[in-house]
Structure formats: C-alpha cells, structure tokens
Write a protein that holds these residues in place. Structure first.
Motif, PDB file in Angstrom:
ATOM      1  N   GLY A   9     -75.727 -12.185 -16.479  1.00  0.00           N
ATOM      2  CA  GLY A   9     -74.513 -11.708 -17.118  1.00  0.00           C
ATOM      3  C   GLY A   9     -74.743 -10.419 -17.885  1.00  0.00           C
ATOM      4  N   LEU A  18     -71.791  -7.373 -10.488  1.00  0.00           N
ATOM      5  CA  LEU A  18     -72.883  -8.120 -11.099  1.00  0.00           C
ATOM      6  C   LEU A  18     -73.310  -9.204 -10.133  1.00  0.00           C
ATOM      7  CD1 LEU A  18     -71.817  -8.827 -14.816  1.00  0.00           C
ATOM      8  CD2 LEU A  18     -73.727  -7.395 -14.069  1.00  0.00           C
ATOM      9  N   LEU A  20     -74.985 -12.923 -10.465  1.00  0.00           N
ATOM     10  CA  LEU A  20     -75.448 -14.003 -11.311  1.00  0.00           C
ATOM     11  C   LEU A  20     -76.408 -14.900 -10.539  1.00  0.00           C
ATOM     12  CD1 LEU A  20     -72.091 -15.071 -12.988  1.00  0.00           C
ATOM     13  CD2 LEU A  20     -73.661 -13.231 -13.648  1.00  0.00           C
ATOM     14  N   ARG A  38     -66.021 -20.624 -14.349  1.00  0.00           N
ATOM     15  CA  ARG A  38     -65.831 -19.585 -15.369  1.00  0.00           C
ATOM     16  C   ARG A  38     -64.938 -20.151 -16.466  1.00  0.00           C
ATOM     17  NH1 ARG A  38     -63.150 -14.578 -12.919  1.00  0.00           N
ATOM     18  NH2 ARG A  38     -61.248 -15.864 -12.865  1.00  0.00           N
ATOM     19  N   THR A  91     -63.629 -11.499 -17.395  1.00  0.00           N
ATOM     20  CA  THR A  91     -64.427 -11.725 -18.601  1.00  0.00           C
ATOM     21  C   THR A  91     -64.476 -13.205 -18.949  1.00  0.00           C
ATOM     22  OG1 THR A  91     -64.008  -9.523 -19.495  1.00  0.00           O
ATOM     23  CG2 THR A  91     -64.536 -11.269 -21.083  1.00  0.00           C
ATOM     24  N   TYR A  94     -69.853 -17.775 -17.518  1.00  0.00           N
ATOM     25  CA  TYR A  94     -69.994 -18.299 -16.158  1.00  0.00           C
ATOM     26  C   TYR A  94     -71.062 -19.387 -16.145  1.00  0.00           C
ATOM     27  CZ  TYR A  94     -66.993 -14.643 -14.340  1.00  0.00           C
ATOM     28  OH  TYR A  94     -65.905 -13.843 -14.070  1.00  0.00           O
ATOM     29  N   VAL A 121     -70.183 -12.781 -19.202  1.00  0.00           N
ATOM     30  CA  VAL A 121     -69.803 -11.565 -18.486  1.00  0.00           C
ATOM     31  C   VAL A 121     -68.644 -10.916 -19.222  1.00  0.00           C
ATOM     32  CG1 VAL A 121     -68.813 -10.661 -16.347  1.00  0.00           C
ATOM     33  CG2 VAL A 121     -70.575 -12.444 -16.251  1.00  0.00           C
TER      34      VAL A 121
END
Length: 125
Positions: A9, A18, A20, A38, A91, A94, A121
């Motif tokens: 993150g 990104l 993860l 999330r 946002t 996660y 994130v």
C-alpha cells in the motif's frame, strides 16, 4: 497457524497503479478460496476479487472489473492485486482473506475465516 500479511500500500496519484501482496502461511494458496477486500473510511468492508479453490479462476466485483487483477503465485504462496487506473474512491484499507466462498462472486466478509491486518491505499493528487 494461518497467517496473512499484506504489503504494497501507499500514496498514489489518480490514474496511477499499485500492486498489493498477501504473503500466506499455514496453508497452500489454492487450498482455500482467497480474496481481496477493501474498507473505505466510514463504509463497510467490500469484496473486490477472489480466486476459487474449485477451479482456480478469478471472480471480480463490478468495482474491480477492468482495473484490478487478482493473481496467485503458488511457488511463493502469495496472493497479489494489481490495481491500475486508481481513483480517489479507491482509497481505503485493503485486506486479504481466506477460507470463504468464491463461486459467482466474492462472498460477504462474514463468510471468510482468516484475515490479514490490512494495508492502506490513498489515492490523492
């Protein structure tokens, strides 16, 4: 002992990407259905994508389709979530989760037994 450890993150600008990671121990990736969730600020935890233990194929919720890709590396015993075209609405924290249901879509969070601690994130300019 089952353990899930997320990483990857961070802060990214809108439109960025990104990846993860979720390092799995205590079972082999593929033995259980495994998923990414999330939790956005002030909202319930929502499923994004999962990999079925029956056929090894991914399922995606509408919020993840076309932008996120879930994958698993059995040799590394690690789950990944590649996120592209990130938006401010992405946002949140996660989480990876295991031993739930992944049939047509991602089962509710209450159906999963094992959870990681989460990775944050933030998508912001």
């Amino acid at each position: 002992q089952v353990q899930l450890v997320e990483s990857g993150g961070g802060v990214v600008q809108p439109g960025g990407s990104l990846r993860l990671s979720c390092a799995v121990s205590g079972f082999k990736v593929g033995d259980y259905a495994i998923a990414w969730f999330r939790q956005a600020p002030g909202r319930e935890r929502e499923g994004l994508a999962c990999i079925s233990s029956y056929d090894g194929k991914p399922r995606y919720e509408d919020s993840a389709k076309g932008r996120f890709t879930i994958s698993a590396d059995k040799a590394e015993n690690t789950l990944y979530l590649q996120m592209d075209g990130l938006k401010p609405d992405d946002t949140g924290v996660y989480f990876c989760a295991a031993n739930g249901y992944c049939v047509v879509d991602v089962a509710p969070a209450s159906e999963f037994d094992y959870w990681g601690q989460g990775t944050r994130v933030t998508v912001s300019s």
